[in-house]
Write an enzyme that holds these catalytic residues in place. Structure first.
Site, PDB file in Angstrom:
ATOM      1  N   ASP A 206      14.273  -3.003 -35.601  1.00 43.37           N
ATOM      2  CA  ASP A 206      15.210  -1.890 -35.506  1.00 43.37           C
ATOM      3  C   ASP A 206      14.711  -0.789 -36.421  1.00 43.37           C
ATOM      4  OD1 ASP A 206      17.065  -3.009 -33.718  1.00 43.37           O
ATOM      5  OD2 ASP A 206      17.844  -4.268 -35.323  1.00 43.37           O
TER       6      ASP A 206
ATOM      7  N   ASP B 299      23.308  -5.021 -22.124  1.00 39.37           N
ATOM      8  CA  ASP B 299      24.143  -5.656 -23.145  1.00 39.37           C
ATOM      9  C   ASP B 299      25.362  -6.227 -22.434  1.00 39.37           C
ATOM     10  OD1 ASP B 299      22.382  -4.815 -25.069  1.00 39.37           O
ATOM     11  OD2 ASP B 299      23.581  -3.097 -25.717  1.00 39.37           O
TER      12      ASP B 299
END
Lengths: 253, 209
Positions: A11, A130
Site C-alpha cells: 500500500d 471488493d
C-alpha cells in the site's frame, strides 16, 4: 506446468509504503523501490502496488515511483488505486507498470474495461472486486470507494461481466476476511474461479500458511495476494513457497 | 563494428521493461520506428503485447513490415517477444485469419479452451535442442507468460523450446538468426535477462546458428 503465483501487495501513499513493516534489516522500510527489490530477490512471482494517494500531485509521485521501481524489477508489476480514465491507465503503463487494476471506476463506467482492453490488451486490465457476504447469507455484494460504498452489484455476476468486457484477470478481495487474518473467503473464491475463464487472484485475510493453501486448493485461485503476512515478517515468500510446494501446489522455486 | 541494438517501437506495450532489461546488461538500446535503422542494426528486438491484427496494421502502416522481412531474408539477428513472436508467422487466427510477416511460415492459433485464457503466470520451457539462446539456462526453467494465442510453425525443427498448457506449444522458436519467445524474458527474472544476454552475444558477436 503453470505454477500458482504468490503476490505481495504494497500500500503506497505519496510514494511511500504506508502499511507497517518489520524488515529491520532494510535501511528504509518505507521506500517502495527498496521493498520491491526485496520481494523480487526474495522470489515473489509478481508485485501489486495499491496507490492510496488522495491527491493529483501525489499521483505524479506514484508514476515516478513506478518508473524507478521498474528499472530493476524484472517481474510483473500491477498498479491499482484511483485510476479513472484511459489516460490514467496509459500514464502508469508508460511508467513501467505491466497491468493496472480498476475498481470503483470500472463499476461506474464498465466501458473503461472494454476500452482499456481494446487499447492496451486484456492482459493488462485487472478488475479488482471488493466483496462482502450479504447479511442474509445469500451471495456477496460489491463495494466500491475502498469498501465504503455498497453497490447493487452481485459479486459473481460482476466478475462474469468484467470477464466478458475484456478483463484479463480478477483481483478478488473478501472484505469480511481482509485484515482479520483468519482466512480467505474460500466459498466466494471457489464460486468466482469456477464462473470465469480468466485467472483469479484471491486477496484478503491471509493469516497463516494454511490459509494460502486453502485459497489455492479448495478455492481454486490462480494466485494469492497477501500484505500483512509478509510485511510484518511473519513469513517470507520463500517459506510460503516451500510450504505450498510440500502440500502439492505447483510453485515456481 | 556495428553494435547498434534497436527495439522496434510500434506502440505495442511495455517497451520500458525491454529497455531496462537491455540496459541492465550494460547496453544502450535505441527505440525506433525508422525502417532504415531496423534494416541496418546489429540486433533488433521486436516486442509486443496486445492484439495480433492491430499490431500487423501498425507494422505495415509504419513501413516496418518490409524492413523486418528484409532482416528475415538476410538472416540478420532478430528477437521476437510474445506478440513479436506471433507476427513473425504466416497468418494469425486472432482478428480472423490476418496475414503476418511470414518470416517463419506457419499459423498462430488460439490456445485450447479447456484451460483458463489467457495463459498467465510462470511456466516451464522444455529445451528441445541445445542452442546459444539457452546457454546457462537450465532445462525446464520457469519464464513468465501471458498470452491467448500460440505459434505453430510449419517447420517443426524451428521449435526449440516447448511449454505445456492444455497441450504442448512452441515457446521458443529459432530459424537461423531469427529467434523468438512466447514468454516475456524481461519479466522472467535473472533467467530472462540471461536469455537477452545470449541473444545480444549471438547478434553482436557475429555468430549465427
Amino acid at each position: 506446468m503453470l505454477t500458482r503465483r504468490i503476490i505481495p501487495c504494497l500500500d503506497v501513499k505519496d510514494g511511500r509504503v504506508v502499511k507497517g513493516t518489520s524488515f529491520l534489516n532494510l535501511r528504509d522500510a518505507g521506500d517502495p523501490v527498496e521493498l520491491a527489490d526485496f520481494y523480487y530477490k526474495g522470489g515473489a512471482d509478481e508485485l501489486v502496488f495499491l496507490d492510496i494517494t488522495a491527491t493529483p500531485e501525489g499521483r505524479d509521485t506514484t508514476a515516478e515511483m513506478v518508473e524507478r521501481i521498474s528499472e530493476k524489477l524484472f517481474m510483473p508489476l500491477t498498479v491499482g488505486g484511483g485510476l479513472r480514465s484511459i489516460e490514467d491507465i496509459q500514464k502508469l503503463l508508460r511508467a513501467g507498470a505491466d497491468k493496472v487494476s480498476l475498481n470503483t471506476a470500472a463499476v461506474k463506467n464498465p466501458q473503461l474495461i472494454s476500452e482499456g482492453a481494446a487499447r492496451f490488451g486484456s492482459q493488462c486490465i485487472v478488475v479488482a472486486i471488493d466483496a462482502r457476504r450479504r447479511e442474509n447469507e445469500a451471495g456477496w455484494s460489491v463495494y466500491v470507494k475502498s469498501g465504503q460504498t455498497l453497490t447493487e452489484l452481485d459479486a459473481i455476476e460482476w466478475a462474469k461481466k468484467a470477464a466478458e468486457l475484456g478483463a484479463g484477470e480478477i483481483l478478488l478481495t473478501s472484505m469480511d476476511a481482509d485484515g482479520h487474518c483468519c482466512g480467505y473467503d474460500i466459498e466466494l473464491t471457489r464460486r468466482i474461479s469456477k464462473e470465469v475463464n480468466i485467472p483469479v487472484i484471491a486477496s484478503g485475510g491471509a493469516g497463516s500458511l494454511e490459509d494460502l493453501y486453502a485459497a489455492l486448493d479448495e478455492g481454486g485461485a490462480d494466485a494469492v495476494l497477501a500484505a500483512s503476512i509478509f510485511h510484518y515478517g511473519k513469513h517470507s515468500v520463500a517459506e510460503v513457497k516451500d510450504y505450498l510446494k510440500q502440500r502439492g501446489i505447483p510453485i515456481r522455486p | 563494428m556495428n553494435t547498434k541494438i534497436v527495439i522496434v517501437d510500434y506502440g505495442a506495450g511495455n517497451l520500458r521493461s525491454v529497455v531496462n532489461a537491455v540496459r541492465s546488461l550494460g547496453h544502450e538500446p535505441h527505440l525506433t520506428a525508422d525502417p532504415a535503422e531496423i534494416t541496418s542494426a546489429a540486433a533488433v528486438i521486436l516486442p509486443g503485447v496486445g492484439e495480433g491484427s492491430a499490431a500487423m496494421t501498425e507494422l505495415t502502416r509504419l513501413g516496418l513490415a518490409e524492413a523486418l522481412q528484409e532482416r528475415g531474408k538476410r538472416n540478420l539477428p532478430l528477437l521476437g517477444v510474445c506478440l513479436g513472436l506471433q507476427v513473425l508467422m504466416g497468418t494469425t487466427e486472432e482478428g480472423g485469419d490476418v496475414p503476418c510477416l511470414n518470416i517463419v511460415p506457419g499459423l498462430v492459433r488460439k490456445l485450447p479452451e479447456n484451460h483458463k485464457i489467457p495463459h498467465m503466470g510462470w511456466n516451464q520451457v522444455k529445451q528441445l535442442r541445445s542452442h546459444t539462446i539457452f546457454e546457462g539456462i537450465p532445462d525446464n526453467a520457469y519464464f513468465y507468460f501471458v498470452h491467448s494465442y500460440y505459434a505453430d510453425p510449419q517447420d517443426k525443427t524451428a521449435v526449440i523450446g516447448a511449454t505445456d498448457y492444455g497441450e504442448q506449444f512452441c515457446s521458443v522458436l529459432a530459424q537461423g538468426s531469427v529467434i523468438a519467445t512466447q514468454f516475456h524474458p524481461e519479466k522472467s527474472g535473472e533467467t530472462g535477462l540471461r536469455l537477452y544476454g545470449n541473444f545480444l552475444r549471438l547478434a553482436l558477436g557475429g555468430r549465427t546458428c
